[in-house]
Motif scaffolding. Structure first.
Motif, mmCIF file in Angstrom:
data_model
loop_
_atom_site.group_PDB
_atom_site.id
_atom_site.type_symbol
_atom_site.label_atom_id
_atom_site.label_comp_id
_atom_site.label_asym_id
_atom_site.label_seq_id
_atom_site.Cartn_x
_atom_site.Cartn_y
_atom_site.Cartn_z
ATOM 1 N N ALA A 170 16.100 5.185 48.019
ATOM 2 C CA ALA A 170 17.297 5.670 47.322
ATOM 3 C C ALA A 170 16.895 6.754 46.327
ATOM 4 O O ALA A 170 16.171 6.495 45.366
ATOM 5 C CB ALA A 170 18.001 4.520 46.604
ATOM 6 N N TYR A 171 17.349 7.957 46.599
ATOM 7 C CA TYR A 171 17.047 9.081 45.714
ATOM 8 C C TYR A 171 18.098 9.191 44.615
ATOM 9 O O TYR A 171 19.301 9.024 44.882
ATOM 10 C CB TYR A 171 17.164 10.383 46.496
ATOM 11 N N PHE A 172 17.692 9.533 43.434
ATOM 12 C CA PHE A 172 18.641 9.973 42.416
ATOM 13 C C PHE A 172 17.925 10.834 41.390
ATOM 14 O O PHE A 172 16.692 10.877 41.363
ATOM 15 C CB PHE A 172 19.388 8.806 41.765
ATOM 16 N N GLY A 173 18.692 11.512 40.581
ATOM 17 C CA GLY A 173 18.101 12.475 39.666
ATOM 18 C C GLY A 173 17.931 11.936 38.258
ATOM 19 O O GLY A 173 18.307 10.802 37.956
ATOM 20 N N ASP A 174 17.379 12.784 37.397
ATOM 21 C CA ASP A 174 17.213 12.391 36.006
ATOM 22 C C ASP A 174 18.576 12.199 35.337
ATOM 23 O O ASP A 174 18.705 11.418 34.394
ATOM 24 C CB ASP A 174 16.374 13.418 35.239
ATOM 25 N N GLY A 175 19.585 12.884 35.840
ATOM 26 C CA GLY A 175 20.938 12.702 35.298
ATOM 27 C C GLY A 175 21.513 11.355 35.684
ATOM 28 O O GLY A 175 21.959 10.580 34.837
#
Lengths: 351, 463
Positions: A170-175
Motif C-alpha cells: 500500500a503506497y501513500f505519501g508524506d501528506g
C-alpha cells in the motif's frame, strides 16, 4: 502550587520496539545485468510516459487532475520488481501511472484512460486518479488521500483470510501519512498480523506544504512505533536500495511477522499536479535532485559498471520512445465512450 | 420503612426482562452496591445492584421468571423484623403504576420515552408473499433473530462471508444481533474490531474489492458518519470508476433512526443520505421476514449494500416463512395492507405507524393502502404509482427529517409520473425538522405519530 518542570529524558535515539524482533537492515540489491537493464527500461518507460502525459495535458487532451511521477521512478520499480503479479496486490493513491507501468500494465490503455477514451483501462470513466487492473492485482488508483491505506489493509486481510500467501503493498505519501485512518489501519494490521507493506513515498511536499510544516515527526518510518510496527528508511532515489528494502519487507511479511513500514525518501520534479506552479520550493532544490540524485542517471552508472555500452542504452531509449509514440497516438485516436456508457456499471446487478 | 425494589430498566428500549437469578436470599443484610440479582434483557445479562442498605425482607418474583415488566415490584427491602404485609400484597409480575411526578422522573432512574413510536406494541401484520408455496408454515421470529439467522445461513453457504465490527464476537453484539455467530463460525469469520469506524469500513471495502463478502456492522449508523467516505467514495463508486472491472460486494449494516431517549447524536435516519448515492443499494426493512430475506439477498448481491435496521424493531416479532432459503428480492416494495381510498407510503418503523393509522382510518370509513418500500434505492416507483393510480391520494410517512428526504423523493415521483392520477396534493408526515431532543415530552413531539397520519390521510381525502 507550581511544580518544577520535569527534566526531559535525553533520547535522540530511536526507542527499541519493545522486545519485538526487528527486520535486518536492508542491503543494496545485487542485481544481475539483465535485471539492471530491466529496471532501467521500466524507469525510463515511466519517465517518458509521464513526460508525454504532460505534453498531452498541455494540448488539452488530458483533463482534470493529472499527477506526474517524474523523479520517483525508483520507488515503484524497486518495490514492485520484487512482488509477484497474480499473488500479491498493490494499491495506491492518485499518483498512480508509475505504479501501474511498473506492474507491466499496457501503457496504451493507461494513456487512453488519461485521454478519457472507451479503450482506457477504466473505459474512460475513471481518469488519471482512478485506474485498476484486477487481473494484475492492482487495486487502484484512489482519489481520496489516505483511503488506499485502509483499503490496502483490507486486501491484506483478504490475503490472510484466504491463505493465498500474498502480500499487499500500500503506497501513500508524506501528506496522507497525517490522515487518521492510516493509524486506524496500522492498529488493526499489527493487531491481526496482516501481511502488508506500508510504503510511504516521502517526496517532501504534500501539495504545497512541506514535511517540516506539516509533520510533528518528520521521520515517517517511525510512525508505526506506537503500534509495534517496524519501519525502515530507504533512499528512494536508488532503485537498488529500494529493491533491497523490498526484499527485507517481503521476507518479513511473508514469514508471518505482520506489517512493516518503508519510508522511501524521494522527490517529484514536477508540481503536485499539472496546475501547480510549485512556487513553494526553489529551483536550486529541484535542480540539485535532478543533477545529483536522479534515479535513472544513477542506474546508468551501475549499468556502465556491468559493461553495458552507451549504444545498448541508446537502443533501449529508442525502443521506449517508440512505445510511447504508439501509446500517445492510440490515446489520441481511439474513440470516446459511447453515450450509452453513461448509465452502465453503476450497479453490477439489475434489481 | 420497608420499600419495594423494582424491576430496573437496563437499556433505553427495555420494556421487560427475565429475573434470571437471585444472588441474595430473604433475611440477608444488604449494603449499597451489593449485587442482588442477575437480570436478562433482550440484549444482555446484567447485574442488579442495591442502592440502599437494609435487609431483604421478601422476594416477590422468584428467579427464572420471564417477562417481568420494568417498574414492577420484585422484592421488599427494609429493617430487620419489619412487617411486609401491606407491600407483599402487590406481589405479582404485573407492572405497578409508577407515579410520575413532573420534573422528577420515574423511579427507574430516568423517564421513559413518551413517544408512541418507541413502544414495542406496534400492530402485528401477517407477512404476505405470493411467491411462497401453499401450506408454508410461519414461525414467529424477532427482527433481531431474523437478521442473525440471515447472516448465519449465508455464512454456512459461502466461505467468503465474514462479519466484522465493534462487539460483534465475544460480546455477542451490542444489540445481540450477532449472538451465537462466534461460537458457530469462530474468530476468523466473526471479528471484533477496535473502535475505528473509518478504518474497518475501509478494511471491509478493501477485502470486498479483493473478492471476499464482508458484512460490516456499525453499532449504529450514527457512527458510520466517520466511515461515510469509504461507503461512498470507495464502495459505491468503484464499479463505475473501473468501467465494471472492480466490484465491492459488501454489506454495511446496523441500527438506524431514532432509538429511545438517546438524543440527537444517536438518533438520525440516514436513509435519504445513502439513497441519494448512485452505486449503492439501500435497504430498510420493517418486518422480520423482510429483514431476513433482504439481508440474505444483500449478502449475495454483487453490489455494495447499506442495510438500515431499527433498534426499536429488533425485539418485535413477526411471522417468518419457515422455509430453507428465504430470500426477498431487492428493489421491490410490499403492499403491507390493501386498500382503495388512500395510499400511505412508508418504510422501516414508519410502516408500523402507517398501519396503526390505517386501522383508525378503517374505523372512520377510509380504506387505506399501506406500502412498505423495503428498498430505498433502487426505489420501486412502479408499485407506488400503481397504488396511486388506484387510490388517487397519497401520504408519505417517514421517521426522519422532511428536507431532501425519501418523502420528498416520493412526492417528486408522484408529480412527475403520476400527476394525472392525483386528486389532491401529496402530503407527508415526518419527524420535526430539529435535532432529536432528549426530554421525553419533546422527543414525543418530534417523532411521527399515527394521529398525524390519520389527519393527513383525511386531508388528502377532503374529509
Amino acid at each position: 502550587m507550581a511544580r518544577p518542570a520535569k527534566k526531559k529524558a535525553a533520547t535522540g535515539k530511536t526507542p527499541p520496539l519493545g522486545n519485538k524482533e526487528r527486520p535486518p537492515e536492508p542491503k543494496r540489491y545485487k542485481a544481475k545485468k539483465e535485471e539492471l537493464l530491466d529496471f532501467y527500461k521500466q524507469m525510463l518507460l515511466i519517465r517518458r510516459f509521464e513526460e508525454r502525459a504532460g505534453q498531452l495535458y498541455g494540448l488539452g487532451l488530458i483533463g482534470g487532475f493529472c499527477h506526474l511521477y517524474i523523479g520517483q521512478e525508483a520507488v515503484a520499480v524497486g518495490l514492485q520488481s520484487a512482488m509477484e503479479v497474480g499473488k500479491d496486490s498493490v494499491i495506491t493513491g492518485y499518483r498512480d501511472h508509475g505504479h501501474m507501468l511498473a506492474y507491466g500494465i499496457d501503457p496504451k490503455v493507461i494513456m487512453a484512460e488519461l485521454t478519457g477514451r472507451e479503450a482506457g483501462i477504466s473505459r474512460g470513466k475513471g481518469g488519471s486518479m482512478h485506474m485498476f487492473s484486477v487481473e494484475h492485482g492492482f487495486y487502484g488508483g484512489h482519489g481520496i488521500v489516505g483511503a488506499q491505506v485502509s483499503l490496502g489493509t483490507g486486501l491484506a486481510f483478504k490475503h490472510q483470510y484466504s491463505g493465498d500467501g500474498g502480500v499487499n503493498l500500500a503506497y501513500f505519501g508524506d501528506g496522507a501519512a497525517n490522515q487518521g485512518q492510516v493509524y486506524e489501519s496500522f492498529n488493526m494490521a499489527e493487531l491481526w498480523n496482516l501481511p502488508i507493506i506500508y510504503a510511504i513515498e516521502n517526496n517532501h511536499y504534500a501539495m504545497g506544504t512541506s514535511v517540516e510544516r506539516s509533520a510533528s515527526e518528520p521521520d515517517f518510518y517511525k510512525r508505526g512505533e506506537s503500534f509495534q510496527i517496524p519501519g525502515i528508511q530507504v533512499d528512494g532515489m536508488d532503485v537498488l536500495a529500494v529493491r533491497g528494502a523490498a526484499e527485507v519487507a517481503l521476507e518479513w511479511t511473508r514469514s508471518g511477522e505482520g506489517p512493516i513500514i518503508l519510508e522511501l525518501k524521494t522527490y517529484r520534479y514536477r508540481g503536485h499536479s499539472m496546475s501547480d506552479p510549485a512556487k513553494y520550493r526553489t529551483r536550486e532544490e529541484v535542480d540539485s535532485y535532478k543533477k545529483e540524485r536522479d534515479p535513472i542517471d544513477r542506474i546508468k552508472a551501475d549499468l556502465e559498471k556491468a559493461g553495458v555500452s552507451e549504444e545498448d542504452l541508446k537502443a533501449i531509449d529508442k525502443e521506449i520512445k517508440d512505445i510511447m509514440v504508439e501509446a500517445a497516438k492510440f490515446a489520441e485516436e481511439t474513440p470516446e465512450p459511447e453515450a450509452a456508457e453513461l448509465y452502465t456499471d453503476v450497479l453490477v446487478e439489475t434489481y | 420503612m420497608a420499600s419495594e425494589l423494582k424491576m430496573p430498566a437496563l437499556s433505553p428500549t427495555m420494556e421487560e426482562g427475565t429475573l434470571a437469578k437471585w444472588l441474595v436470599k430473604e433475611g440477608d443484610a444488604i449494603a449499597a452496591g451489593d449485587i442482588l440479582a442477575e437480570i436478562e434483557t433482550d440484549k444482555a445479562t446484567m447485574e442488579f445492584e442495591a442502592v440502599d442498605e437494609g435487609v431483604l425482607l421478601k422476594i416477590l418474583v422468584p428467579e427464572g421468571t420471564d417477562n417481568v415488566a420494568v417498574g414492577s415490584a420484585i422484592a421488599v427491602i427494609g429493617e430487620e423484623g419489619e412487617d411486609t404485609g401491606g407491600l407483599s400484597a402487590a406481589a405479582s409480575a404485573a407492572p405497578s403504576e409508577v407515579e410520575d411526578v413532573p420534573g422528577e422522573g420515574k423511579d427507574v432512574g430516568r423517564e421513559e420515552s413518551e413517544a408512541a413510536i418507541t413502544k414495542i406494541d406496534m400492530p402485528k401484520v401477517a407477512h404476505v408473499d405470493a411467491n411462497l408455496p401453499e401450506g408454508t408454515t410461519m414461525k414467529s421470529t424477532s427482527v433481531r433473530e431474523a437478521l442473525r439467522d440471515a447472516m448465519a445461513e449465508e455464512m454456512r453457504a459461502d466461505e467468503r462471508v465474514f462479519v466484522m465490527g465493534e462487539e460483534v464476537a465475544q460480546y455477542q453484539g451490542a444489540y445481540k444481533v450477532t449472538q451465537g455467530l462466534l461460537d458457530e463460525f469462530g474468530d476468523k469469520r466473526v471479528i471484533d474490531t477496535p473502535i475505528t469506524e473509518y478504518g474497518f469500513a475501509g478494511v471491509g471495502s478493501g477485502a470486498a474489492m479483493g473478492g471476499l463478502r464482508p458484512v460490516i456492522e456499525f453499532m449504529t449508523f450514527n457512527f458510520a458518519m466517520q466511515a461515510i467516505d469509504h461507503i461512498i467514495n470507495s464502495a459505491a463508486k468503484t464499479n463505475y470508476m473501473s468501467g465494471g472491472q472492480m466490484r465491492c460486494p459488501i454489506v454495511f449494516r446496523g441500527p438506524n433512526g431514532a432509538a429511545s431517549r438517546v438524543a440527537a447524536q444517536h438518533s438520525q435516519n440516514y436513509g435519504p443520505w445513502y439513497a441519494s448515492v448512485p452505486g449503492l443499494v439501500v435497504i430498510s426493512p420493517y418486518t422480520a421476514a423482510d429483514a431476513k430475506g433482504l439481508l440474505k439477498a444483500a449478502i449475495r448481491s454483487e453490489d455494495p449494500v447499506v442495510f438500515l435496521e431499527n433498534e426499536l424493531l429488533y425485539g418485535q416479532s413477526f411471522d417468518v416463512p419457515d422455509v430453507d432459503d428465504y430470500v426477498v428480492p431487492i428493489g421491490k416494495a410490499r403492499i403491507a395492507r390493501e386498500g382503495s381510498d388512500v395510499t400511505i407510503v412508508s418504510y422501516s418503523i414508519g410502516v408500523g405507524v402507517a398501519l396503526e393509522a390505517a386501522e383508525t382510518l378503517a374505523g372512520e370509513g377510509i380504506d387505506a393502502e399501506v406500502i412498505d418500500l423495503r428498498t430505498l434505492r433502487p426505489l420501486d416507483t412502479a408499485t407506488v404509482l400503481a397504488s396511486l393510480a388506484k387510490t388517487n391520494r397519497m401520504v408519505v410517512v417517514e421517521e426522519g427529517w422532511p428536507v431532501c428526504s425519501i418523502s420528498s423523493e416520493i412526492m417528486a415521483v408522484a408529480m412527475e409520473q403520476g400527476f394525472d392520477d392525483l386528486d389532491a396534493p401529496v402530503m407527508r408526515v415526518t419527524n420535526a425538522d430539529v435535532p432529536l431532543p432528549y426530554a421525553a415530552n419533546l422527543e414525543k413531539l418530534a417523532l411521527i405519530k399515527p394521529a398525524q397520519v390519520v389527519e393527513a390521510a383525511k386531508a388528502v381525502s377532503y374529509r
